[in-house]
Design a protein around this motif. Structure first.
Motif, PDB file in Angstrom:
ATOM      1  N   GLU A  78       0.819  -1.154   0.207  1.00  0.00           N
ATOM      2  CA  GLU A  78       0.068   0.038  -0.046  1.00  0.00           C
ATOM      3  C   GLU A  78       0.802   1.304   0.080  1.00  0.00           C
ATOM      4  OE1 GLU A  78      -3.038  -0.431   2.995  1.00  0.00           O
ATOM      5  OE2 GLU A  78      -4.094   1.301   2.048  1.00  0.00           O
ATOM      6  N   GLU A  79       2.010   1.269  -0.835  1.00  0.00           N
ATOM      7  CA  GLU A  79       3.038   2.311  -0.851  1.00  0.00           C
ATOM      8  C   GLU A  79       2.601   3.136  -1.989  1.00  0.00           C
ATOM      9  OE1 GLU A  79       5.456   3.350   1.227  1.00  0.00           O
ATOM     10  OE2 GLU A  79       5.205   5.036  -0.288  1.00  0.00           O
ATOM     11  N   TYR A  80       1.782   4.187  -2.136  1.00  0.00           N
ATOM     12  CA  TYR A  80       1.451   4.817  -2.871  1.00  0.00           C
ATOM     13  C   TYR A  80       1.975   6.421  -2.874  1.00  0.00           C
ATOM     14  CZ  TYR A  80      -1.912   1.064  -3.680  1.00  0.00           C
ATOM     15  OH  TYR A  80      -2.538  -0.041  -3.995  1.00  0.00           O
ATOM     16  N   GLY A  81       3.037   6.660  -2.370  1.00  0.00           N
ATOM     17  CA  GLY A  81       3.681   7.754  -2.358  1.00  0.00           C
ATOM     18  C   GLY A  81       4.125   8.319  -3.648  1.00  0.00           C
ATOM     19  N   LEU A  82       4.407   7.654  -4.434  1.00  0.00           N
ATOM     20  CA  LEU A  82       4.892   7.901  -5.879  1.00  0.00           C
ATOM     21  C   LEU A  82       3.842   8.790  -6.538  1.00  0.00           C
ATOM     22  CD1 LEU A  82       6.318   4.860  -7.857  1.00  0.00           C
ATOM     23  CD2 LEU A  82       7.445   7.069  -7.525  1.00  0.00           C
ATOM     24  N   MET A  83       2.537   8.246  -6.492  1.00  0.00           N
ATOM     25  CA  MET A  83       1.326   8.621  -7.081  1.00  0.00           C
ATOM     26  C   MET A  83       1.194  10.017  -6.505  1.00  0.00           C
ATOM     27  SD  MET A  83      -0.793   8.262  -9.466  1.00  0.00           S
ATOM     28  CE  MET A  83      -1.258   6.681  -9.912  1.00  0.00           C
ATOM     29  N   ILE A 136       0.763  13.735  -8.653  1.00  0.00           N
ATOM     30  CA  ILE A 136      -0.112  14.666  -8.665  1.00  0.00           C
ATOM     31  C   ILE A 136       0.350  15.942  -7.886  1.00  0.00           C
ATOM     32  CG2 ILE A 136      -2.297  15.334  -7.286  1.00  0.00           C
ATOM     33  CD1 ILE A 136      -3.045  12.191  -7.367  1.00  0.00           C
ATOM     34  N   TYR A 137       1.195  15.772  -7.151  1.00  0.00           N
ATOM     35  CA  TYR A 137       1.862  17.377  -6.335  1.00  0.00           C
ATOM     36  C   TYR A 137       2.643  18.103  -7.699  1.00  0.00           C
ATOM     37  CZ  TYR A 137       5.051  20.191  -3.938  1.00  0.00           C
ATOM     38  OH  TYR A 137       5.822  21.140  -3.315  1.00  0.00           O
ATOM     39  N   GLU A 138       3.377  17.270  -8.470  1.00  0.00           N
ATOM     40  CA  GLU A 138       4.110  17.705  -9.459  1.00  0.00           C
ATOM     41  C   GLU A 138       3.327  18.420 -10.475  1.00  0.00           C
ATOM     42  OE1 GLU A 138       6.878  14.987 -10.940  1.00  0.00           O
ATOM     43  OE2 GLU A 138       8.531  15.320  -9.479  1.00  0.00           O
ATOM     44  N   ASP A 139       2.111  17.728 -10.710  1.00  0.00           N
ATOM     45  CA  ASP A 139       1.347  18.269 -11.788  1.00  0.00           C
ATOM     46  C   ASP A 139       0.830  19.614 -11.484  1.00  0.00           C
ATOM     47  OD1 ASP A 139       0.857  16.376 -13.646  1.00  0.00           O
ATOM     48  OD2 ASP A 139      -1.131  16.126 -13.326  1.00  0.00           O
ATOM     49  N   ILE A 140       0.431  19.829  -9.857  1.00  0.00           N
ATOM     50  CA  ILE A 140      -0.057  20.972  -9.535  1.00  0.00           C
ATOM     51  C   ILE A 140       1.039  22.148  -9.543  1.00  0.00           C
ATOM     52  CG2 ILE A 140      -1.011  22.365  -7.424  1.00  0.00           C
ATOM     53  CD1 ILE A 140      -2.248  19.365  -6.615  1.00  0.00           C
ATOM     54  N   ILE A 172      -4.400  19.609 -11.045  1.00  0.00           N
ATOM     55  CA  ILE A 172      -4.236  18.146 -11.585  1.00  0.00           C
ATOM     56  C   ILE A 172      -4.445  17.994 -12.946  1.00  0.00           C
ATOM     57  CG2 ILE A 172      -4.636  15.919 -10.834  1.00  0.00           C
ATOM     58  CD1 ILE A 172      -5.435  16.946  -8.061  1.00  0.00           C
ATOM     59  N   ALA A 173      -3.467  17.792 -13.940  1.00  0.00           N
ATOM     60  CA  ALA A 173      -3.494  17.904 -15.173  1.00  0.00           C
ATOM     61  C   ALA A 173      -4.137  16.429 -15.842  1.00  0.00           C
ATOM     62  CB  ALA A 173      -2.312  18.416 -16.018  1.00  0.00           C
ATOM     63  N   MET A 174      -4.620  15.625 -15.179  1.00  0.00           N
ATOM     64  CA  MET A 174      -4.947  14.324 -15.790  1.00  0.00           C
ATOM     65  C   MET A 174      -6.497  14.534 -15.997  1.00  0.00           C
ATOM     66  SD  MET A 174      -3.222  11.293 -13.370  1.00  0.00           S
ATOM     67  CE  MET A 174      -3.467  12.190 -11.895  1.00  0.00           C
ATOM     68  N   SER A 175      -6.764  14.564 -17.346  1.00  0.00           N
ATOM     69  CA  SER A 175      -8.084  14.860 -17.730  1.00  0.00           C
ATOM     70  C   SER A 175      -8.935  13.323 -18.027  1.00  0.00           C
ATOM     71  CB  SER A 175      -8.431  15.664 -19.208  1.00  0.00           C
ATOM     72  OG  SER A 175      -7.375  14.879 -20.106  1.00  0.00           O
ATOM     73  N   PHE A 176      -8.279  12.339 -18.159  1.00  0.00           N
ATOM     74  CA  PHE A 176      -8.762  10.959 -18.537  1.00  0.00           C
ATOM     75  C   PHE A 176      -7.937   9.966 -17.783  1.00  0.00           C
ATOM     76  CE2 PHE A 176      -5.710  11.310 -21.819  1.00  0.00           C
ATOM     77  CZ  PHE A 176      -5.254  10.047 -21.897  1.00  0.00           C
ATOM     78  N   ASP A 177      -8.333   8.716 -17.590  1.00  0.00           N
ATOM     79  CA  ASP A 177      -7.577   7.889 -16.783  1.00  0.00           C
ATOM     80  C   ASP A 177      -7.295   8.221 -15.508  1.00  0.00           C
ATOM     81  OD1 ASP A 177      -6.793   5.158 -16.315  1.00  0.00           O
ATOM     82  OD2 ASP A 177      -5.229   5.108 -17.966  1.00  0.00           O
ATOM     83  N   TYR A 178      -8.156   9.047 -14.675  1.00  0.00           N
ATOM     84  CA  TYR A 178      -7.804   9.586 -13.643  1.00  0.00           C
ATOM     85  C   TYR A 178      -7.727   8.498 -12.462  1.00  0.00           C
ATOM     86  CZ  TYR A 178      -7.672  13.378 -10.282  1.00  0.00           C
ATOM     87  OH  TYR A 178      -7.226  14.250  -8.934  1.00  0.00           O
ATOM     88  N   PRO A 179      -6.598   8.265 -11.740  1.00  0.00           N
ATOM     89  CA  PRO A 179      -6.645   7.445 -10.880  1.00  0.00           C
ATOM     90  C   PRO A 179      -7.433   7.558  -9.466  1.00  0.00           C
ATOM     91  CG  PRO A 179      -4.459   8.663 -10.665  1.00  0.00           C
ATOM     92  CD  PRO A 179      -5.207   9.055 -11.640  1.00  0.00           C
ATOM     93  N   ASP A 238      -6.958  13.170  -4.761  1.00  0.00           N
ATOM     94  CA  ASP A 238      -6.753  14.724  -4.765  1.00  0.00           C
ATOM     95  C   ASP A 238      -5.890  15.101  -3.461  1.00  0.00           C
ATOM     96  OD1 ASP A 238      -8.740  14.091  -2.941  1.00  0.00           O
ATOM     97  OD2 ASP A 238     -10.119  15.385  -3.900  1.00  0.00           O
ATOM     98  N   PHE A 239      -6.097  16.342  -3.191  1.00  0.00           N
ATOM     99  CA  PHE A 239      -5.086  17.052  -2.264  1.00  0.00           C
ATOM    100  C   PHE A 239      -6.604  17.769  -1.569  1.00  0.00           C
ATOM    101  CE2 PHE A 239      -1.167  16.371  -4.247  1.00  0.00           C
ATOM    102  CZ  PHE A 239      -0.523  15.324  -3.294  1.00  0.00           C
ATOM    103  N   GLU A 240      -6.255  17.877  -0.018  1.00  0.00           N
ATOM    104  CA  GLU A 240      -7.422  18.506   0.561  1.00  0.00           C
ATOM    105  C   GLU A 240      -7.647  20.140  -0.074  1.00  0.00           C
ATOM    106  OE1 GLU A 240      -7.022  19.105   4.840  1.00  0.00           O
ATOM    107  OE2 GLU A 240      -7.086  17.040   5.049  1.00  0.00           O
ATOM    108  N   ASP A 241      -6.388  20.673  -0.330  1.00  0.00           N
ATOM    109  CA  ASP A 241      -6.304  22.015  -0.974  1.00  0.00           C
ATOM    110  C   ASP A 241      -6.595  22.195  -2.245  1.00  0.00           C
ATOM    111  OD1 ASP A 241      -4.108  20.894  -0.881  1.00  0.00           O
ATOM    112  OD2 ASP A 241      -2.738  22.978  -0.400  1.00  0.00           O
TER     113      ASP A 241
END
Lengths: 208, 302
Positions: free
Chosen positions: B163-168, B172-176, B182-189, B241-244
């Protein structure tokens, strides 16, 4: 032995009936604790209840190892599994893909079955128990079930022994590893995937 | 031209008989059993990718061989099948798959979402709300949501197990950081039942909220990658997503140019080379239904 050689349990129309039986199993597992009716094969398979024979004919073949509870582990049933399903019978429950128990009292300990591996939780045993009754009256176990497949929660009644709840909790806590159970009886099957949470409930008074 | 003629001949026949010389739904019974065993595991462990021995299908990988194998293992004579490709019932992929099952099973097919018991889909979830009686089968090209971040299958399996999902989260952080959103418009995990991170297949993120607590069973099949996974009915599906920076779906400034719907997913259609364009519903059945309800006439495709 004669009865089985003359009229062994099998599907009249294997393609159609195994598809229907599979859909019953799929529905049972995706809506846990809601018994659904399933088609049953004609004929007998020794002491194997017809619901378990239906599961075996639908799911088991040369790629699956089968474990039989002591009351089922007769030459007649073993022979039926070998010939009708092509499945090999194993004496170790942890090696089995499917474990069959004729009655709730015959159930193996869930911890004796395979839970799969952390990377491959699908390599687990599926336990199929026969002789289960889902009547509300006179049953030893009444539980409140929740989890995926259940909208909020629902009451479930069956004749499993009370010790089962503690064992199930342990099995459920091991998620994503764990054993899935099919409870069969009265021409119906109810699914109990490892994702389902069961809580003892004496009366249907308070639901969380 | 020849295929068109054959198709019209076939649809003209009174009773639909399955193709002779093939098993019902094309696959042999032991293949179906193997896939069925995998599907039961997939339902028991929501969002977990079950490996299976994917077969060669009479169409190339990328045309929905995973979804077809799932549908073939599930479908029965009483089922009514609908196939969509990007929301549309009449694109090549949808037509060929629908025709494939019509000829190998003889089941009834439909374009109406409400009539179907099995809906095989490529890259959309129908606009019409699904019911408990329906099964939605997704065609999945890349089942592993962590694949772009970690190429090794052994590694991604371990990450899922731990359950090590830090990469993901970093992705998302880098996208922001880079795009301000968050720049994923499809296949959004998504995260299924609070445990596994799962690829919803390349559906627009507009459709992600429809997966959450959906009354229908959702099955996913990836043919090339040989993976099955599932979301049981009434299961929590949360878009990451993130809270903010909360998850948001796409919005359009204008309604559908054909039916006027404001809360559907719209496709952009370029009309000419001077920059004219229009936005129309991607779900062709929902759009036609809307127009029929408003008493509009069927739009001619000529």
């Amino acid at each position: 032995m004669n009865s089985i050689t003359s009229n062994p349990a099998r599907w009249e129309n294997p393609v159609r009936q195994s598809q229907q039986a599979f859909r019953s199993l799929l529905q049972a597992l995706s809506r846990p604790c809601m018994p659904v009716s399933m088609p049953l094969p004609e004929g007998g398979a020794g002491s194997l209840p017809p619901e378990l024979a239906a599961i075996a004919l639908t799911m088991c073949d040369q790629d699956t190892a089968v474990w039989l509870s002591p009351s089922l582990d007769t030459e007649e049933v073993r022979r039926w599994f070998r010939f009708q399903c092509g499945a090999s019978v194993t004496s170790s429950p942890a090696m089995a893909d499917f474990a069959f128990a004729a009655r709730p009292e015959d159930m193996p300990l869930l911890s004796d079955l395979s839970r799969g591996e952390p990377e491959y939780p699908d390599r687990s045993t599926t336990l199929c128990v026969g002789g289960v009754s889902f009547d509300r009256e006179g049953n030893s176990l009444s539980v409140l079930a929740s989890g995926p497949g259940i909208s909020t929660s629902l009451m479930f009644y069956c004749n499993l022994p009370e010790e089962f709840l503690g064992r199930w909790e342990e099995n459920h806590q091991a998620f994503p590893q764990g054993v899935d159970v099919f409870l069969c009886g009265q021409s119906m099957v109810a699914g109990l995937p490892r994702s389902t949470c069961l809580k003892a409930q004496k009366e249907e008074t308070s639901c969380m | 031209m020849l295929t068109l003629q054959q198709d019209s001949l076939r649809s003209g026949e009174k009773e639909k008989m399955p193709l002779e010389g093939y098993n019902f739904a094309y696959l042999d019974e032991s293949t179906k059993r193997m896939i069925r065993r995998g599907l039961l595991k997939a339902v028991a462990v929501p969002g977990y990718q079950v490996p299976f021995a994917g077969r060669e299908m009479p169409m190339p990988c990328g045309w929905g061989t995973g979804g077809i194998q799932v549908t073939a293992s599930v479908i029965g004579e009483e089922d009514v099948l609908k196939v969509i490709d990007q929301g549309s019932d009449d694109t090549t992929n949808a037509v060929s798959i629908r025709r494939f099952f019509a000829s190998t099973t003889g089941v009834k097919t439909t374009t109406h979402t409400a009539e179907a018991t099995i809906i095989q889909t490529r890259h959309r979830i129908p606009e019409h709300p699904l019911t408990e009686q329906q099964i939605l089968v997704y065609q999945v090209p890349l089942p592993e949501p962590l694949r772009w971040l970690e190429p090794s299958e052994k590694e991604t399996r371990t990450l899922h197990a731990l359950e090590e999902y830090g990469l993901m989260n970093v992705k998302i952080y880098e996208d922001i950081m880079r795009h301000g959103a968050i720049a994923m418009s499809f296949d959004y995990p998504v995260r299924v039942n609070g445990r596994y991170i799962m690829s919803p297949s390349p559906i627009p993120r507009f459709d992600n909220p429809k997966m959450h607590q959906c009354p229908a069973l959702q099955l996913f099949g990836a043919g090339r990658e040989k993976r099955l996974y599932a979301i049981p009915p009434y299961t929590d599906v949360k878009s990451l997503d993130f809270e903010d920076y909360p998850f948001e779906v796409q919005h359009w400034d204008e309604p559908c140019a054909l039916c006027g719907a404001r809360h559907t997913y719209l496709d952009e259609v370029v009309l000419d080379d001077t920059g004219k364009r229009m936005f129309v519903c991607s779900d062709s059945d929902a759009c036609a239904e809307n127009r029929a309800r408003q008493g509009m006439t069927e739009v001619s495709h000529d």
